[in-house]
Motif scaffolding. Structure first.
Motif, PDB file in Angstrom:
ATOM      1  N   TYR A  23       0.825  -1.201   0.000  1.00  0.00           N
ATOM      2  CA  TYR A  23       0.000   0.000   0.000  1.00  0.00           C
ATOM      3  C   TYR A  23       0.863   1.257   0.000  1.00  0.00           C
ATOM      4  O   TYR A  23       2.033   1.242   0.381  1.00  0.00           O
ATOM      5  N   HIS A  35       1.749   4.537   1.682  1.00  0.00           N
ATOM      6  CA  HIS A  35       1.566   5.123   3.007  1.00  0.00           C
ATOM      7  C   HIS A  35       1.968   6.589   3.016  1.00  0.00           C
ATOM      8  O   HIS A  35       2.377   7.151   1.990  1.00  0.00           O
ATOM      9  N   LYS A  88       3.940   0.158  10.754  1.00  0.00           N
ATOM     10  CA  LYS A  88       2.606  -0.422  10.887  1.00  0.00           C
ATOM     11  C   LYS A  88       2.252  -0.684  12.346  1.00  0.00           C
ATOM     12  O   LYS A  88       1.102  -0.547  12.754  1.00  0.00           O
ATOM     13  N   GLY A 127       0.447   2.003  14.242  1.00  0.00           N
ATOM     14  CA  GLY A 127      -0.857   2.432  13.749  1.00  0.00           C
ATOM     15  C   GLY A 127      -0.813   3.135  12.415  1.00  0.00           C
ATOM     16  O   GLY A 127      -1.808   3.745  12.003  1.00  0.00           O
ATOM     17  N   ALA A 128       0.337   3.090  11.736  1.00  0.00           N
ATOM     18  CA  ALA A 128       0.442   3.734  10.424  1.00  0.00           C
ATOM     19  C   ALA A 128      -0.523   3.065   9.456  1.00  0.00           C
ATOM     20  O   ALA A 128      -0.585   1.846   9.372  1.00  0.00           O
ATOM     21  N   LYS A 129      -1.274   3.882   8.758  1.00  0.00           N
ATOM     22  CA  LYS A 129      -2.274   3.367   7.832  1.00  0.00           C
ATOM     23  C   LYS A 129      -1.943   3.794   6.415  1.00  0.00           C
ATOM     24  O   LYS A 129      -1.193   4.742   6.200  1.00  0.00           O
ATOM     25  N   SER A 130      -2.526   3.094   5.476  1.00  0.00           N
ATOM     26  CA  SER A 130      -2.349   3.500   4.089  1.00  0.00           C
ATOM     27  C   SER A 130      -3.149   4.761   3.836  1.00  0.00           C
ATOM     28  O   SER A 130      -4.129   5.052   4.535  1.00  0.00           O
ATOM     29  N   THR A 153      -5.048   5.162   1.423  1.00  0.00           N
ATOM     30  CA  THR A 153      -6.377   4.687   1.027  1.00  0.00           C
ATOM     31  C   THR A 153      -7.291   4.551   2.241  1.00  0.00           C
ATOM     32  O   THR A 153      -8.476   4.909   2.183  1.00  0.00           O
ATOM     33  N   GLU A 154      -6.762   4.056   3.348  1.00  0.00           N
ATOM     34  CA  GLU A 154      -7.565   3.934   4.574  1.00  0.00           C
ATOM     35  C   GLU A 154      -8.016   5.292   5.067  1.00  0.00           C
ATOM     36  O   GLU A 154      -9.174   5.474   5.457  1.00  0.00           O
ATOM     37  N   TYR A 155      -7.090   6.263   5.061  1.00  0.00           N
ATOM     38  CA  TYR A 155      -7.475   7.608   5.491  1.00  0.00           C
ATOM     39  C   TYR A 155      -8.551   8.183   4.570  1.00  0.00           C
ATOM     40  O   TYR A 155      -9.484   8.856   5.025  1.00  0.00           O
ATOM     41  N   GLU A 172     -11.816   6.736   5.409  1.00  0.00           N
ATOM     42  CA  GLU A 172     -12.300   7.216   6.699  1.00  0.00           C
ATOM     43  C   GLU A 172     -12.761   8.672   6.640  1.00  0.00           C
ATOM     44  O   GLU A 172     -13.108   9.260   7.667  1.00  0.00           O
ATOM     45  N   GLU A 196      -1.730  12.172  14.497  1.00  0.00           N
ATOM     46  CA  GLU A 196      -3.015  11.966  13.820  1.00  0.00           C
ATOM     47  C   GLU A 196      -4.076  12.949  14.297  1.00  0.00           C
ATOM     48  O   GLU A 196      -4.983  13.313  13.544  1.00  0.00           O
TER      49      GLU A 196
END
Length: 484
Positions: free
Chosen positions: A14, A16, A251, A254-257, A259-261, A264, A312
């Protein structure tokens, strides 16, 4: 010389936040100078290739508004005179350069087995020396052909000094130089070789990448020198650190892609704003930047040398700011995928009314169902919200019933149902009941919505409408009588 920068991701997973910042900074440098921003896919690591990862890169950059001038348009089409822009399609280019290096004595076929190399390592360790491959060069290497690893033969062992556009003056001694693989046994190049050839052939003027590549820079400088290539401007940006600030973001932190952000409900404007300031500031107190402002104000000499902590909560704050800055029609259009199931069959006009009074409470677009669901469907009565309320729990049941009955009767008497008249009526209720707003308004609000929060009471009543509002309050009244 025209400024040409590049973003060169590997399709190995992904995309990031660190990847995106590695795209954003060169994008800003290129746009500021009216130069070119190139997208190149570094896909030579076939063992780590992830199907769909490249599509995700292209989609994410477009979502963020970071359009490239040259590179892949999709998986089958490219645009630009310096292509191909996939390294696997440039294999012959690397092999031509490699053969030229062999012919000039700058590279040799690596004849050693894994066991032999391990023996060399143990020998160096026994002699309390760092293992350097150049100390074990074969005297008579075999003739190189594709299928054999090819190593760069470092021609000059010396100290290198260079200026980094972010880190400043840097240098490294002889111990940083070694003979590294440039072509693997599968005939594909290593990163250490391919990016130098690609950047030269594509006319890249600025290489902007993570600080983890600083340690390898002396090797790259040695190769540039051997090939008689003038190095581009080098800029190594600091790591993005975990929230604790003591290690690189990963990761496990809590690092997210990206795409996830996006899913959300983070806006691209907020993500760009946030990432630009992870390691950079313009020296002012300004916190909200449009992409155009970033293009105008960004400079590599304002990028900090130390790591930037990933916060975040700041991203969420920026997102809330950007939600309130958007044109309303634009915001409404972006909210379409985020409405809850309750709103599915509602009319557009009503949804716009609802959004118009709840949007300033949203941190992300994904908050929309929770912030608006009660406008579309009566929520189940939750009498615990009354029994645990700081003010209402002090009042006897009969008094609560009396207050709610008076409120319903007063609201029923409103001739023209609008925010102004509703507020006048609510104010009259305060005078007639001699109760505080924290009591009477909270009681009406809870019985109307059964939600933990809602917009101003007069606005909420106005949008829900007279008939629905009175009906909801009567239902709650009966529940309080029978079950509280």
């Amino acid at each position: 010389m025209k400024v040409r920068t590049r973003f060169a991701p590997s399709p190995t997973g992904y995309i990031h936040v660190g990847n995106v910042r590695s795209a954003l900074y060169p994008y800003l440098v290129a746009r500021q100078s009216k130069g070119d921003f190139i997208l190149r896919i570094e896909d030579t690591d076939q063992a780590r290739f992830v199907d769909g990862a490249e599509d995700m890169v292209l989609d994410t950059l477009r979502w963020l508004g970071l359009e490239w001038d040259e590179g892949p348009i999709n998986l089958s089409t490219e645009e630009g005179k310096y292509g191909p822009y996939h390294q696997t399609q440039r294999k012959n280019i690397y092999l031509e350069w490699a053969q030229k290096m062999v012919d000039e004595g700058l590279a040799y076929a690596d004849p050693y087995t894994v066991e032999q190399v391990q023996a060399f390592r143990e020998e160096a360790k026994a002699n309390k020396k760092a293992f350097l491959y150049r100390n074990y060069r074969p005297e008579n290497p075999p003739e190189w052909k594709v299928g054999m690893p090819l190593r760069f033969k470092t021609p000059v062992i010396k100290r290198y000094s260079w200026n980094d556009a972010v880190m400043g003056e840097l240098s490294a001694g002889e111990e940083a130089l070694d003979d590294f693989v440039i072509i693997k046994a599968d005939g594909l190049p290593t990163y250490n070789f391919a990016h130098i050839i690609d950047d030269y052939e594509m006319g890249i003027t600025h290489i902007i990448r993570g600080s983890e590549y600083v340690a390898s820079t002396p090797k790259y400088l040695s190769l540039y020198e051997a090939l008689n290539i003038e190095p581009p401007i080098l800029a190594h940006v600091p790591h993005i650190l975990a929230p604790s600030g003591n290690k690189k973001l990963g990761k496990r932190d809590g690092a997210k892609s990206v795409t996830e952000y996006r899913e959300e409900g983070i806006l691209p404007e907020a993500m760009i704003n946030f990432l630009a300031q992870l390691g950079w500031n313009d020296g002012t107190e300004q916190e909200i930047f449009t992409l155009e402002e970033l293009i105008d104000k960004f400079s590599l000499d304002r990028v900090q040398k130390s790591g930037a902590r990933f916060d975040e909560q700041r991203l969420l704050w920026l997102n809330g700011q950007w939600i309130r800055r958007l044109d309303f029609e634009d915001l409404y259009a972006r909210c379409q995928p985020f409405w809850g199931s309750e709103a599915k069959d509602s009319e557009e006009g009503y949804k716009k009314q609802v959004l118009g009074i709840v949007y300033d409470r949203l941190k992300t677009l994904k908050d929309l169902p929770e912030a608006s669901g009660y406008f579309f469907k009566i929520k189940d009565t939750n009498l615990e919200m009354i029994s645990t309320n700081k003010q209402l729990k002090k009042i006897e049941k009969n008094r609560l019933i009396e207050l709610l009955e008076i409120s319903i009767k007063k609201l029923e008497s409103i001739d023209s149902w609008n925010e102004e008249n509703i507020q006048l009526t609510l104010n009259q209720l305060l005078e007639e009941t001699k109760e505080k707003p924290a009591v009477i308004f909270q009681l009406i609000r809870i019985c109307l919505t059964w939600a933990s929060f809602s917009p101003a009471l007069n606005q909420t009543l106005a949008v829900i409408g007279r008939e629905n509002s009175i009906n909801r309050l009567n239902i709650s009244l009966e529940d309080i009588k029978n079950n509280l």
